[in-house]
Design a protein around this motif. Structure first.
Motif, PDB file in Angstrom:
ATOM      1  N   ASN A   4       0.815  -1.227   0.000  1.00  0.00           N
ATOM      2  CA  ASN A   4       0.000   0.000   0.000  1.00  0.00           C
ATOM      3  C   ASN A   4       0.851   1.281   0.000  1.00  0.00           C
ATOM      4  O   ASN A   4       0.489   2.277   0.642  1.00  0.00           O
ATOM      5  N   ARG A   5       1.983   1.235  -0.699  1.00  0.00           N
ATOM      6  CA  ARG A   5       2.801   2.440  -0.806  1.00  0.00           C
ATOM      7  C   ARG A   5       2.259   3.330  -1.912  1.00  0.00           C
ATOM      8  O   ARG A   5       1.914   2.858  -3.011  1.00  0.00           O
ATOM      9  N   LYS A   6       2.167   4.610  -1.644  1.00  0.00           N
ATOM     10  CA  LYS A   6       1.595   5.553  -2.590  1.00  0.00           C
ATOM     11  C   LYS A   6       2.463   5.657  -3.847  1.00  0.00           C
ATOM     12  O   LYS A   6       3.686   5.707  -3.771  1.00  0.00           O
TER      13      LYS A   6
END
Length: 433
Positions: free
Chosen positions: A354-356
Motif C-alpha cells: 500500500n505504498r503511494k
C-alpha cells in the motif's frame, strides 16, 4: 589477517577441479569460457593469409596437402568463420555447436601454422582445441551463458519463481575445467618425461646437468638481443643452474600428482608461471600461451565476490510474468553474496504494501537499504550497480540520452509483454481455486 589465513588464501588461488569439480557459483566456468575465447581470437585475428598466398612457404612438405591451393581464398573465409564462431562461443550461444566448430577450425589453423613454424607458440594451439571440445561436451553445465538463459524456457514459471526466492545454496559442476586441467597436467608430465627419456629407451639425466642449461643460455645470448644481458652470468653458478633445472622438472611432473592426490595446485601453477617469466630474463623469450591456460583455473568467483556490493536490496516482480522471471534469473546467478531478495506480489513484506504511487502490476521495483524505490528501467540499473562488474554499463544507463531511450523501451516491453512474451498465468483464476 593472520599469516595462516594469508597462506590458506594463497593456496587457493587456482582450483584443483580434478579433486572437486563443484563450485557454489557458475562464475568460474563463464570466465574460463571467455579466457579461451580470448586466446583463440588472439591467435587468429592477426593472421594474414593474403600475404601467405602471395609468397607460400611450407617448412614440412608432408603437411602441404592441408593448404587449399586451388582456392586459397578459403583460408580467409575460414578465419572469419572461426572468429564468428568463437565470439558466439564466448557469449555462450549454442556452446555445443560453436565449441566443436571452433575446435575443428582452430585445429586446422594450428596444423597450417605448424607446417610453417613448429614453435611452442604454434603447438599450444592444439592444447586449446582440447579445451574447446571439453566445453562443448559439457555445455549443459554452463548456466551463466546465453544457453543457460535459453534453457530457462524449459522450466515452469513456478519453478523459476521458486529458484529466484530460494535462500539455499546451489552448486554448479565444471567438468569442462576438470578434464581441461587433467589434460594440462598430462601434457606437463609428458614434457618432464621427454626431458629425462628423450629416446624412450633409457634414463638420460643430461637435461638437468648444469652444462646443458648453461649452453642454451650462452647460445641465446650470442645469437639474440637480450633485455637482460647480465643474466648470462648465471652460467657461472652451476649449482644454481642445476637447482633451476630440477625445479622445473619437479613442477612439471608434480602438477598432475597434486591433482590426483587432491592437493592444492597453486604452488605448481605459480612455479610454472615463474618459470615462463624466467625465460624472459635468461633467454629473452616468453611463452605467454601457458599463462592464458593457467587463467582458466583461477578462482574468478572469489575475486568476483569481492566486487559485488554488500548493500542489500529487495526486488519485487510480477509473479504472473514468465518473461520477468527469466530476465531476473541471471541476476540470481551473479548474486554470489546473496544480497538480493526477490518477492512477488503475493508475498510482499508489510513495509512494501500500500505504498503511494507504486503499482507492482506495471513494472518491477527495487528497494535499497534506505527505503529508496526504483521503478522499471532504473530498477534494472540498480541491479547492475549492485554487481559492480557492470559499473560502466550502469553509468552509461544513467546518462540522459541512454536513459531516455531505455525508459521508453522498458515501458513498451512492460506494456506489451503479454503480447510479445509469455505471461500466461491467470492470477485471478488461481485465487478462486
Amino acid at each position: 589477517m593472520s599469516v595462516r589465513t594469508q597462506l590458506r588464501s594463497l593456496g587457493s588461488v587456482f582450483v584443483n577441479y580434478v579433486a572437486d569439480p563443484v563450485r557454489d557459483s557458475p562464475v568460474n566456468l563463464a570466465m574460463a569460457r571467455l579466457v579461451i575465447a580470448f586466446y583463440v581470437v588472439w591467435k587468429t585475428a592477426w593472421i594474414d593469409w593474403g600475404i601467405f598466398m602471395e609468397v607460400p612457404f611450407v617448412a614440412f612438405d608432408e603437411y602441404a596437402f592441408l593448404f587449399p591451393t586451388t582456392y586459397p581464398q578459403l583460408l580467409v573465409v575460414e578465419k572469419y568463420l572461426l572468429l564468428v564462431s568463437v565470439l558466439l562461443f564466448a557469449v555462450g550461444y549454442r556452446i555445443r555447436l560453436t565449441g566443436f566448430l571452433s575446435g575443428l577450425i582452430f585445429g586446422h589453423v594450428g596444423l597450417l601454422r605448424f607446417s610453417m613454424n613448429g614453435s611452442g607458440g604454434t603447438t599450444a594451439i592444439f592444447i586449446s582445441v582440447y579445451f574447446l571440445f571439453f566445453f562443448a561436451l559439457f555445455a549443459s553445465q554452463d548456466e551463466l551463458s546465453a544457453d543457460g538463459v535459453r534453457r530457462t524456457g524449459q522450466r515452469s514459471l513456478d519453478a523459476l519463481i521458486t529458484q529466484l526466492k530460494s535462500t539455499t545454496s546451489t552448486t554448479f559442476r565444471a567438468d569442462a575445467l576438470k578434464y581441461s586441467l587433467l589434460a594440462l597436467g598430462i601434457i606437463y608430465f609428458g614434457s618432464a618425461f621427454d626431458k629425462l627419456f628423450p629416446d624412450l629407451q633409457k634414463f638420460q639425466p643430461e637435461w638437468v646437468m648444469p652444462y646443458n642449461l648453461s649452453r642454451i643460455v650462452t647460445t641465446f645470448h650470442a645469437t639474440r638481443d637480450q633485455l637482460f644481458p647480465f643474466s648470462q652470468e648465471v652460467v657461472n653458478y652451476p649449482v644454481l643452474v642445476f637447482v633451476m633445472a630440477t625445479t622445473v622438472l619437479a613442477l612439471e611432473a608434480g602438477l598432475i600428482v597434486a591433482m590426483l592426490a587432491k592437493r592444492s595446485i597453486t604452488p605448481f601453477i605459480l612455479g610454472l608461471a615463474g618459470f615462463k617469466f624466467s625465460s624472459i630474463v635468461l633467454l629473452g623469450i616468453f611463452f605467454g600461451d601457458a599463462i592464458v591456460f593457467f587463467l582458466l583455473f583461477f578462482t574468478w568467483d572469489t575475486a568476483y565476490r569481492r566486487l559485488v556490493s554488500s548493500r542489500r536490496v529487495d526486488v519485487v516482480f510480477d509473479e504472473r510474468c514468465y518473461f520477468c522471471a527469466r530476465s531476473l534469473y541471471p541476476f540470481k546467478l551473479l548474486d554470489v553474496n546473496d544480497t538480493m531478495t526477490f518477492y512477488s506480489q503475493s508475498d510482499l513484506p508489510e513495509q512494501y504494501r500500500n505504498r503511494k504511487g507504486i503499482d507492482y502490476t506495471t513494472a518491477m521495483y527495487l528497494f535499497d537499504e534506505d527505503g529508496n524505490a526504483y521503478r522499471g528501467y532504473w530498477a534494472f540499473r540498480e541491479l547492475l550497480r549492485q554487481l559492480r562488474v557492470f559499473a560502466p554499463l550502469a553509468w552509461a544507463m544513467g546518462t540522459r540520452p541512454v536513459a531516455a531511450v531505455g525508459e521508453r523501451i522498458y515501458e513498451y516491453v512492460a506494456a506489451n509483454r503479454s503480447r510479445h512474451f509469455v505471461c500466461s498465468v491467470d492470477f485471478d483464476a488461481e485465487t478462486e481455486l
